[in-house]
Design a protein around this motif. Structure first.
Motif, mmCIF file in Angstrom:
data_model
loop_
_atom_site.group_PDB
_atom_site.id
_atom_site.type_symbol
_atom_site.label_atom_id
_atom_site.label_comp_id
_atom_site.label_asym_id
_atom_site.label_seq_id
_atom_site.Cartn_x
_atom_site.Cartn_y
_atom_site.Cartn_z
ATOM 1 N N PHE A 37 1.574 -7.348 13.890
ATOM 2 C CA PHE A 37 0.152 -7.813 12.595
ATOM 3 C C PHE A 37 -0.088 -7.014 11.473
ATOM 4 O O PHE A 37 0.055 -5.987 11.245
ATOM 5 C CB PHE A 37 -0.772 -7.377 13.502
ATOM 6 N N CYS A 38 0.605 -7.773 10.774
ATOM 7 C CA CYS A 38 0.459 -7.192 9.444
ATOM 8 C C CYS A 38 -0.882 -7.089 8.334
ATOM 9 O O CYS A 38 -1.809 -8.389 8.410
ATOM 10 C CB CYS A 38 0.973 -7.682 8.844
ATOM 11 N N ILE A 39 -1.955 -6.393 8.334
ATOM 12 C CA ILE A 39 -2.658 -6.601 7.366
ATOM 13 C C ILE A 39 -2.315 -5.774 5.963
ATOM 14 O O ILE A 39 -1.917 -4.621 5.778
ATOM 15 C CB ILE A 39 -4.141 -5.238 7.340
ATOM 16 N N VAL A 40 -3.082 -6.890 5.247
ATOM 17 C CA VAL A 40 -2.395 -7.023 3.757
ATOM 18 C C VAL A 40 -3.657 -6.575 2.790
ATOM 19 O O VAL A 40 -4.780 -8.052 3.088
ATOM 20 C CB VAL A 40 -1.573 -8.606 3.168
ATOM 21 N N ALA A 41 -3.521 -5.900 1.309
ATOM 22 C CA ALA A 41 -4.795 -5.838 0.843
ATOM 23 C C ALA A 41 -3.965 -6.622 -1.242
ATOM 24 O O ALA A 41 -2.871 -6.263 -0.922
ATOM 25 C CB ALA A 41 -5.803 -4.692 0.730
ATOM 26 N N ALA A 42 -4.385 -7.438 -1.390
ATOM 27 C CA ALA A 42 -4.095 -7.325 -3.351
ATOM 28 C C ALA A 42 -5.007 -6.000 -3.879
ATOM 29 O O ALA A 42 -5.981 -6.808 -4.714
ATOM 30 C CB ALA A 42 -4.506 -8.920 -3.458
ATOM 31 N N VAL A 43 -4.021 -5.383 -3.997
ATOM 32 C CA VAL A 43 -4.487 -4.365 -5.096
ATOM 33 C C VAL A 43 -2.485 -3.486 -5.060
ATOM 34 O O VAL A 43 -1.831 -3.600 -4.557
ATOM 35 C CB VAL A 43 -5.092 -3.093 -4.038
ATOM 36 N N ARG A 44 -3.307 -2.331 -6.555
ATOM 37 C CA ARG A 44 -1.868 -1.867 -7.482
ATOM 38 C C ARG A 44 -1.493 -0.876 -5.578
ATOM 39 O O ARG A 44 -0.560 -1.038 -5.795
ATOM 40 C CB ARG A 44 -2.692 -1.255 -8.083
ATOM 41 N N GLY A 45 -3.329 -0.151 -5.272
ATOM 42 C CA GLY A 45 -2.960 0.737 -4.384
ATOM 43 C C GLY A 45 -3.623 1.039 -4.089
ATOM 44 O O GLY A 45 -5.026 0.849 -4.673
ATOM 45 N N PRO A 46 -3.562 1.322 -2.679
ATOM 46 C CA PRO A 46 -5.409 1.644 -1.697
ATOM 47 C C PRO A 46 -6.127 2.974 -1.974
ATOM 48 O O PRO A 46 -5.924 4.163 -2.664
ATOM 49 C CB PRO A 46 -5.153 1.707 -0.244
ATOM 50 N N ASP A 47 -7.479 2.468 -2.002
ATOM 51 C CA ASP A 47 -8.384 3.561 -2.768
ATOM 52 C C ASP A 47 -8.828 3.782 -1.789
ATOM 53 O O ASP A 47 -8.600 3.464 -0.455
ATOM 54 C CB ASP A 47 -9.864 3.192 -3.575
ATOM 55 N N LYS A 48 -10.065 5.001 -1.582
ATOM 56 C CA LYS A 48 -10.262 5.427 0.043
ATOM 57 C C LYS A 48 -10.640 4.509 0.836
ATOM 58 O O LYS A 48 -11.528 4.330 2.004
ATOM 59 C CB LYS A 48 -11.580 6.833 -0.838
ATOM 60 N N ARG A 49 -12.080 3.564 -0.437
ATOM 61 C CA ARG A 49 -12.442 2.247 0.659
ATOM 62 C C ARG A 49 -11.662 1.114 1.626
ATOM 63 O O ARG A 49 -11.999 1.030 2.883
ATOM 64 C CB ARG A 49 -13.652 2.016 -0.514
ATOM 65 N N LEU A 50 -10.215 0.510 0.601
ATOM 66 C CA LEU A 50 -9.724 0.245 1.752
ATOM 67 C C LEU A 50 -9.225 0.981 2.791
ATOM 68 O O LEU A 50 -9.151 0.196 3.820
ATOM 69 C CB LEU A 50 -8.886 -0.184 0.947
ATOM 70 N N LEU A 51 -8.793 1.760 2.067
ATOM 71 C CA LEU A 51 -8.134 3.081 3.696
ATOM 72 C C LEU A 51 -8.735 3.013 4.410
ATOM 73 O O LEU A 51 -8.663 3.173 5.516
ATOM 74 C CB LEU A 51 -7.661 3.702 3.427
ATOM 75 N N SER A 52 -9.925 3.582 4.443
ATOM 76 C CA SER A 52 -11.227 3.268 5.024
ATOM 77 C C SER A 52 -11.322 2.364 6.618
ATOM 78 O O SER A 52 -11.775 2.135 7.317
ATOM 79 C CB SER A 52 -12.678 3.827 4.512
ATOM 80 N N GLN A 53 -11.345 0.933 4.830
ATOM 81 C CA GLN A 53 -11.287 -0.288 5.888
ATOM 82 C C GLN A 53 -10.536 -0.721 7.064
ATOM 83 O O GLN A 53 -10.617 -1.024 8.440
ATOM 84 C CB GLN A 53 -11.146 -1.588 5.140
ATOM 85 N N VAL A 54 -9.323 0.233 6.151
ATOM 86 C CA VAL A 54 -8.178 0.076 7.597
ATOM 87 C C VAL A 54 -8.704 0.516 8.940
ATOM 88 O O VAL A 54 -8.054 0.043 9.732
ATOM 89 C CB VAL A 54 -7.286 0.350 6.371
ATOM 90 N N ARG A 55 -8.664 1.728 8.184
ATOM 91 C CA ARG A 55 -9.213 2.912 9.583
ATOM 92 C C ARG A 55 -9.746 1.787 10.784
ATOM 93 O O ARG A 55 -9.394 2.104 12.237
ATOM 94 C CB ARG A 55 -9.063 3.939 9.884
ATOM 95 N N ASP A 56 -10.974 1.850 10.344
ATOM 96 C CA ASP A 56 -11.648 1.096 10.693
ATOM 97 C C ASP A 56 -11.146 -0.136 11.286
ATOM 98 O O ASP A 56 -11.523 -0.406 13.082
ATOM 99 C CB ASP A 56 -13.157 0.970 10.261
ATOM 100 N N GLY A 57 -10.945 -1.166 10.800
ATOM 101 C CA GLY A 57 -9.824 -2.255 11.292
ATOM 102 C C GLY A 57 -9.343 -1.697 12.798
ATOM 103 O O GLY A 57 -9.280 -2.044 13.734
ATOM 104 N N ILE A 58 -8.210 -1.692 12.280
ATOM 105 C CA ILE A 58 -6.780 -0.891 13.494
ATOM 106 C C ILE A 58 -7.585 0.125 14.396
ATOM 107 O O ILE A 58 -7.578 -0.278 15.476
ATOM 108 C CB ILE A 58 -6.409 0.086 12.924
ATOM 109 N N THR A 59 -8.967 0.989 14.749
ATOM 110 C CA THR A 59 -10.047 0.717 15.560
ATOM 111 C C THR A 59 -10.862 0.061 16.718
ATOM 112 O O THR A 59 -10.615 -0.230 17.707
ATOM 113 C CB THR A 59 -10.545 2.130 15.297
#
Length: 346
Positions: free
Chosen positions: A123-145
Motif C-alpha cells: 500500500f503506497c502513500i503518495v504526496a505531490a510535493v518536491r519533498g516532505p515537510d514536517k507536517r507531511l511526515l507527521s501525517q504519514v507517521r500518524d497514518g501508518i500508526t
C-alpha cells in the motif's frame, strides 16, 4: 566497453539474432541486456513481437517465478506541487483541473483496508510535493500508526519526493518498507521534461534510500517525446540502479499540462518496450502502472502479463481512473497467475 557491449558487437559481426543472443544471455544466465542490445530489441519489426513477448515471459518465469505482486496507491496530498514535471496534472504551475487537497487519516485507513482486501501486499502513500515537510511526515507517521491500529499488516510504501538523509532515517524508523521515486526518463531527456530540479537530485535520494535498507522502487513514463535510443538508455540506467521494483507508466496526456497534445503510445510499441525492459532487468519486479488501460486496453494488459510483467497496481491511480480491482484479479485467475500475498498465507 562492458562484456555485454562486446557481445553486442559480436552479434552484429556474426549476424547472431538479438533474441537468440538474449535467450542464452538473459534466460540461461540471468544477465540483462546492455543498452545497445535493448535498442536492437526496441527496433524489432512488428511480426517478431509475439516471439519477443514469449521470451520475456520465459525470463520472468525463470528468474522471478509465477507470482504477481498487487499494490494499491492513495494520494495523501494531491495537487499544488511546486515542480514543473511536464506530464503531471498535480503541478501548481499548470492550469490543470486538479486542485490541492489532503486526505484525512480515517480516509487513509479505509483505503489501506480496501487495498488489503484485494490481496495486495503493498500500500503506497503518495504526496505531490518536491519533498516532505514536517507536517507531511507527521501525517504519514500518524497514518501508518492508524493503519496498524486497524489490524492491517500490509506492507507500507511511500512516494514523497526528494529526501534528506534525516527524512530517510525517519521513514525507516516508521517502518516504511519501500520508497518510490521515479527517474521518469533517460538522463539525456530529463531536462526536456522537468526544469525545476535535476535527474541527479532524484538519483541522490534513491542512493540514500538504498543505503538505508529500504527497497527501491524506481521507474518512469514511456511516451514523453523520448527517442527509441533514449528508451534504451533509460532501461540501462535503471539496470545500473538495480531497483527492487520498476513501475512502467505510459503517458496519459493530461489537460492543462505541456504534454496534453502528445499522442498516446501505440499498443505494440508499449508491449515491445515492456518486453525489452524485462530483458534488461531479468530479476526485477516489473509493474504495470498508470496509462496501461488507455494504451493497451484489456487484451493488451493480458499480453503484457504474458510478456514480462509480474506486478500491477489495482484500482485507481492518483488523478486518473484505473480498471476495477476485481477485473484485474479475474484476469490473473484466468491466466493462472497466483497473487503473492495470497500465496504467502496458503
Amino acid at each position: 566497453m562492458t562484456a555485454a557491449d562486446e557481445r553486442t558487437e559480436l552479434d552484429r559481426e556474426t549476424g547472431v539474432d538479438v533474441l537468440a543472443a538474449a535467450r542464452e544471455q538473459v534466460l540461461e544466465r540471468g544477465v540483462g541486456l546492455a543498452e545497445a542490445q535493448v535498442l536492437e530489441v526496441l527496433r524489432l519489426p512488428e511480426d517478431r513481437i509475439p516471439e519477443l513477448l514469449a521470451l520475456a515471459h520465459e525470463v520472468r518465469m525463470r528468474w522471478c517465478g509465477p507470482e504477481v505482486e498487487i499494490e494499491g496507491i492513495v494520494s495523501l496530498k494531491t495537487g499544488g506541487c511546486p515542480e514543473d514535471c511536464h506530464f503531471c496534472s498535480q503541478s501548481g504551475q499548470f492550469p490543470s483541473p486538479v486542485r490541492s487537497a489532503w486526505l484525512d487519516i480515517p480516509g487513509l485507513v479505509k483505503a489501506a483496508r480496501e487495498t488489503a482486501a484485494t490481496g495486495a501486499s503493498e500500500f503506497c502513500i503518495v504526496a505531490a510535493v518536491r519533498g516532505p515537510d514536517k507536517r507531511l511526515l507527521s501525517q504519514v507517521r500518524d497514518g501508518i500508526t492508524a493503519i496498524r491500529d486497524d489490524g492491517n499488516d500490509i506492507q507500507i510504501a511511500c512516494s514523497l519526493g526528494m529526501l534528506t538523509q534525516q527524512q530517510v532515517d525517519e521513514l525507516v524508523e516508521m517502518g516504511v518498507h519501500r520508497y518510490n521515486h521515479n527517474l521518469e526518463t533517460a538522463r539525456s531527456h530529463f531536462p526536456s521534461v522537468v526544469t525545476t530540479h535535476s535527474w541527479e537530485e532524484r538519483w541522490e535520494t534513491l542512493r540514500m534510500v538504498h543505503t538505508a535498507g529500504m527497497e527501491v522502487c524506481c521507474g518512469g513514463i514511456i511516451g514523453m517525446g523520448e527517442t527509441v535510443e533514449q528508451r534504451a538508455e533509460f532501461a540501462a540506467q535503471l539496470a545500473d540502479l538495480d531497483p527492487h521494483e520498476v513501475p512502467m507508466n505510459f503517458l496519459i496526456p493530461q489537460p492543462g499540462t505541456p504534454y496534453e497534445h502528445l499522442d498516446v503510445v501505440d499498443g505494440k510499441d508499449a508491449l515491445r518496450t515492456v518486453a525489452a525492459f524485462r530483458l534488461a532487468l531479468p530479476r526485477t519486479i516489473l509493474r504495470f502502472a498508470g496509462g496501461r488501460e488507455l494504451t493497451l486496453g484489456d487484451l493488451g494488459a493480458e499480453q503484457g502479463m504474458l510478456g514480462g510483467i509480474n506486478a500491477i497496481i489495482v484500482g485507481n491511480y492518483l488523478t486518473n481512473l484505473g480498471r476495477p480491482a476485481q477485473q484485474d484479479l479475474d484476469m490473473l485467475t484466468e491466466l493462472n497467475m497466483p497473487i503473492k500475498a495470497l500465496s504467502d498465507t496458503l
